[in-house]
Design an enzyme around this catalytic site. Structure first.
Site, PDB file in Angstrom:
ATOM      1  N   GLU A 263       0.713  -1.165   0.067  1.00  0.00           N
ATOM      2  CA  GLU A 263      -0.086   0.065  -0.019  1.00  0.00           C
ATOM      3  C   GLU A 263       0.711   1.071   0.033  1.00  0.00           C
ATOM      4  O   GLU A 263       1.843   1.348   0.744  1.00  0.00           O
ATOM      5  CB  GLU A 263      -0.967   0.050   1.209  1.00  0.00           C
ATOM      6  CG  GLU A 263      -2.142  -0.883   1.071  1.00  0.00           C
ATOM      7  CD  GLU A 263      -2.857  -0.568   2.610  1.00  0.00           C
ATOM      8  OE1 GLU A 263      -2.890   0.474   2.964  1.00  0.00           O
ATOM      9  OE2 GLU A 263      -3.670  -1.558   3.049  1.00  0.00           O
ATOM     10  N   GLU A 317     -13.782   5.562  -1.381  1.00  0.00           N
ATOM     11  CA  GLU A 317     -14.561   4.646  -0.660  1.00  0.00           C
ATOM     12  C   GLU A 317     -15.347   5.572   0.345  1.00  0.00           C
ATOM     13  O   GLU A 317     -14.933   5.802   1.401  1.00  0.00           O
ATOM     14  CB  GLU A 317     -13.854   3.476   0.018  1.00  0.00           C
ATOM     15  CG  GLU A 317     -13.121   2.905  -0.902  1.00  0.00           C
ATOM     16  CD  GLU A 317     -12.259   1.580  -0.230  1.00  0.00           C
ATOM     17  OE1 GLU A 317     -12.646   0.705   0.476  1.00  0.00           O
ATOM     18  OE2 GLU A 317     -11.054   1.643  -0.605  1.00  0.00           O
ATOM     19  N   LYS A 320     -15.739   4.571   4.544  1.00  0.00           N
ATOM     20  CA  LYS A 320     -14.533   4.594   5.263  1.00  0.00           C
ATOM     21  C   LYS A 320     -14.699   5.469   6.606  1.00  0.00           C
ATOM     22  O   LYS A 320     -14.808   6.731   6.305  1.00  0.00           O
ATOM     23  CB  LYS A 320     -13.090   4.621   4.416  1.00  0.00           C
ATOM     24  CG  LYS A 320     -12.799   3.463   3.755  1.00  0.00           C
ATOM     25  CD  LYS A 320     -11.362   3.475   3.078  1.00  0.00           C
ATOM     26  CE  LYS A 320     -10.743   2.906   4.231  1.00  0.00           C
ATOM     27  NZ  LYS A 320      -9.098   2.886   3.707  1.00  0.00           N
ATOM     28  N   GLU A 326      -9.248   9.585   4.628  1.00  0.00           N
ATOM     29  CA  GLU A 326      -9.558   8.250   4.326  1.00  0.00           C
ATOM     30  C   GLU A 326     -10.595   7.591   3.287  1.00  0.00           C
ATOM     31  O   GLU A 326     -10.360   6.544   2.760  1.00  0.00           O
ATOM     32  CB  GLU A 326     -10.212   7.864   5.485  1.00  0.00           C
ATOM     33  CG  GLU A 326      -8.997   7.668   6.546  1.00  0.00           C
ATOM     34  CD  GLU A 326      -8.031   6.361   6.416  1.00  0.00           C
ATOM     35  OE1 GLU A 326      -8.306   5.445   6.044  1.00  0.00           O
ATOM     36  OE2 GLU A 326      -6.757   6.914   6.425  1.00  0.00           O
TER      37      GLU A 326
END
Length: 480
Positions: A263, A317, A320, A326
Site C-alpha cells: 500500500e 470509498e 471508510k 480516508e
C-alpha cells in the site's frame, strides 16, 4: 506441519530476469463503500487502464469470479479476525483454502495471500497469532499442491519500526523482534516470499511540514537528504522509508528477503489539519512514483532491486471511517471517472506523459483512453481532452434535492458564482434540471475561488472531475 521448501532456483532466476529492469504497479481494490461499480465493471476498468495486478482485502466470491480469465494477478487476504483460528487449527486453514482458493485458482490468477493486515496495530492484539497463521496457510497450500505458485506474507505498517531516520539506522521495535519479526523473516526466506510493507510518506509529511519539504515527499526536484552514516543521498521520502525497512531487516541478518510495497498513496482531499491533501499533490505523488517504478530504478541502498508497488486505492470509498482523507485516496470516483490523470503503464510513460516534476502542471497522454462512463451531465462524445490537467466541479446527482437547492442558492447568491448563463433563454439554461444548473453554479464558484482546497464540496453535494464538462452549446468555464 509441512516442510518449507524454496521455490525452484530456475523459477526464481526467470522471475528475476523478467523484472530485472523494471518493477510493477498494481492497485488495491477496497470495497468499503455503497456506490461502487460491479466487480465485472471493475475488471473491465482495470483492463482498460492496463493494470494487471490487483490486491484485495478478502476473498469475495463475486470479485474472484469476475477476475477469472482476466490475466490480472491477484493478492487475496485472510482477515485479522480469522487469525486466531488460522493459528490454532490446521483444519481451519485447510477448509479456508478449500473454500477460498481452490474453487478459483488457477483461472483466477491468485499469486499471493496476505495473512492479516497491519496486525501490529490491530486493537484486538492479534500479533501472537500472525506467524503461526502464516505457517498453517502455507502448509495448506503445500497439502493441495499449489505452494510453489502462491506466496504467503503479511502487510506491515511502517509503525513496526523503532527507528526510521536516518534510513541506515532503521530498526524494528524491540518487542517485535524475537516473537514475530525473526520467525516471520525466516519463514519468508524459506518459502521465497517477500515482506509486505505499507508505506505512506503523506503521514510523515502531514505530521512534520516544518522539517519535511513537500517536494521531497512528492518525488519532485529537491536537494535531497544525505544519510550521515553511509553518505547515500535520498531524493524522496518514499525511498528513505523503504531503505529504513531494508536496514531493519539487515540488522537481523535478513537483507536478502525482498520487499513488496502493498500500500502507498496520497489523498486528493483531507481535513483542514491534513496538510498536503489535494488532487494536485496526489497526482504528483502517484504519477512520479509510477514513473520511478516502471523505469526500473531501485532505492539508493538497493539500486538494482526492482520496486513492486500497489497504489492505494482504486476508488474513493465513501463508508471508510476517520478523517476526510480516508475516503479520498482513490484514483477513480465510483462512477469510474478519474480523480486525476496519471499514466499507469510503460506505454503511458513512453507516449510522452510527464507528471508534476517540479511544478503543479501535468502533461498527460492525449491518446490514452478516457475512463468510462463519464460523470453525470457529461456525454463521452462531449468530453474535451486537455493537455494540461485542470479540474472542474460538478453536482453530485445522488445528493438530496433540498441539499442541492440550498447549495445552488448559496453559490449564486452569497457565493458570488456567475449564474447568468443558467437563466431562462441563456446558453446554459438547458437542460433545465436542478443537477445541471447546480453543476454550472458550483463550477463557477470553484473557478472563481481559484480552485482552492475545499471549494468544491458544498456539504457533499459536489465533487471534482478532470474532464471538461460540456453539454450542448454550454461550456463550463476554466478559471476567470
Amino acid at each position: 506441519m509441512a516442510t518449507f521448501t524454496k521455490l525452484p532456483s530456475l523459477l526464481i532466476l526467470l522471475s528475476f530476469l523478467s523484472v530485472a529492469y523494471s518493477g510493477s504497479i498494481g492497485i488495491n481494490y477496497g470495497r468499503i463503500a455503497n456506490n461502487l461499480p460491479s466487480p465485472s465493471q471493475v475488471v473491465q476498468l482495470l483492463k482498460t487502464q492496463g493494470v494487471n495486478r490487483v490486491k484485495l482485502y478478502d476473498t469475495d466470491s463475486t470479485v474472484l469470479t469476475a477476475l477469472s480469465g482476466s490475466n490480472i494477478s491477484v493478492t487475496v487476504a485472510l482477515p485479522n479476525e480469522q487469525l486466531s483460528d488460522a493459528a490454532s487449527k490446521q483444519s481451519f486453514t485447510d477448509s479456508w483454502t478449500q473454500s477460498n482458493i481452490l474453487p478459483y485458482y488457477p483461472k483466477t490468477l491468485i499469486e499471493s495471500i496476505a495473512v492479516g493486515n497491519e496486525v501490529f496495530v490491530d486493537p484486538k492484539n492479534t500479533t501472537p497469532f500472525l506467524v503461526p497463521a502464516m505457517k498453517n496457510v502455507y502448509s495448506s497450500l503445500v497439502k493441495y499442491g499449489i505452494a510453489s505458485s502462491i506466496t504467503v506474507s503479511s502487510p506491515l505498517a511502517l509503525t513496526a519500526l523503532q527507528n526510521s531516520y536516518p534510513s541506515s539506522s532503521g530498526s524494528f521495535k524491540t518487542d517485535l523482534i524475537e516473537p514475530v519479526m525473526k520467525p516471520m523473516l525466516s519463514f519468508l526466506k524459506q518459502t521465497g516470499s517477500s515482506l509486505m510493507v505499507n508505506i505512506y510518506p503523506f503521514f510523515a509529511y502531514a505530521a512534520d511540514t516544518d522539517t519535511i519539504s513537500l517536494d521531497y515527499a512528492l518525488f519532485r526536484d529537491n536537494k535531497g537528504v544525505t544519510d550521515p552514516n553511509n553518505g547515500l543521498v535520498y531524493k524522496s521520502l518514499f525511498e528513505a522509508q523503504v531503505d529504513a525497512v531494508y536496514a531493519a531487516m539487515k540488522a537481523l541478518n535478513f537483507d536478502d528477503v525482498p520487499i513488496e510495497i502493498t500500500e502507498t498513496g496520497w489523498p486528493s482531499k483531507g481535513d483542514e489539519n491534513e496538510a498536503g491533501a489535494s488532487a494536485d499533490n496526489a497526482a504528483a505523488y502517484n504519477g512520479n512514483l509510477v514513473r520511478k517504478v516502471l523505469t526500473g530504478r531501485g532505492t539508493p541502498l538497493k539500486p538494482n532491486e526492482p520496486l513492486n508497488v500497489y497504489l492505494f486505492a482504486l476508488f474513493n470509498e465513501n463508508q471508510k471511517p476517520g478523517p476526510i482523507s480516508e475516503r479520498n485516496y482513490g484514483l477513480f470516483y465510483p462512477n469510474q471517472q478519474k480523480v486525476y490523470d496519471i499514466p499507469l503503464t510503460k506505454e503511458g510513460l513512453n507516449s510522452g506523459s510527464t507528471v508534476n516534476n517540479g511544478s503543479k502542471s501535468q502533461v498527460v497522454n492525449t491518446q490514452s483512453p478516457s475512463p468510462s462512463p463519464s460523470p453525470p451531465l457529461v456525454n463521452a462524445s462531449d468530453v474535451e481532452t486537455s493537455k494540461v490537467v485542470n479540474t472542474w466541479c460538478v453536482a453530485n446527482e445522488k445528493a438530496p434535492r433540498k441539499k442541492l437547492q440550498a447549495a445552488l442558492d448559496y453559490a449564486c447568491g452569497e457565493g458570488g458564482a456567475d449564474c447568468h448563463p443558467i437563466q431562462p433563454g441563456a446558453t446554459c439554461y438547458n437542460p433545465a434540471s436542478l443537477v445541471a444548473h447546480a453543476s454550472y453554479a458550483f463550477n463557477s464558484y470553484y473557478q472563481k475561488k481559484a480552485r482552492g482546497t475545499g471549494t468544491c464540496d458544498f456539504n457533499g453535494a459536489a465533487y471534482l472531475v478532470t474532464q471538461h464538462p460540456k453539454y450542448g452549446s454550454c461550456k463550463f468555464p476554466t478559471g476567470y
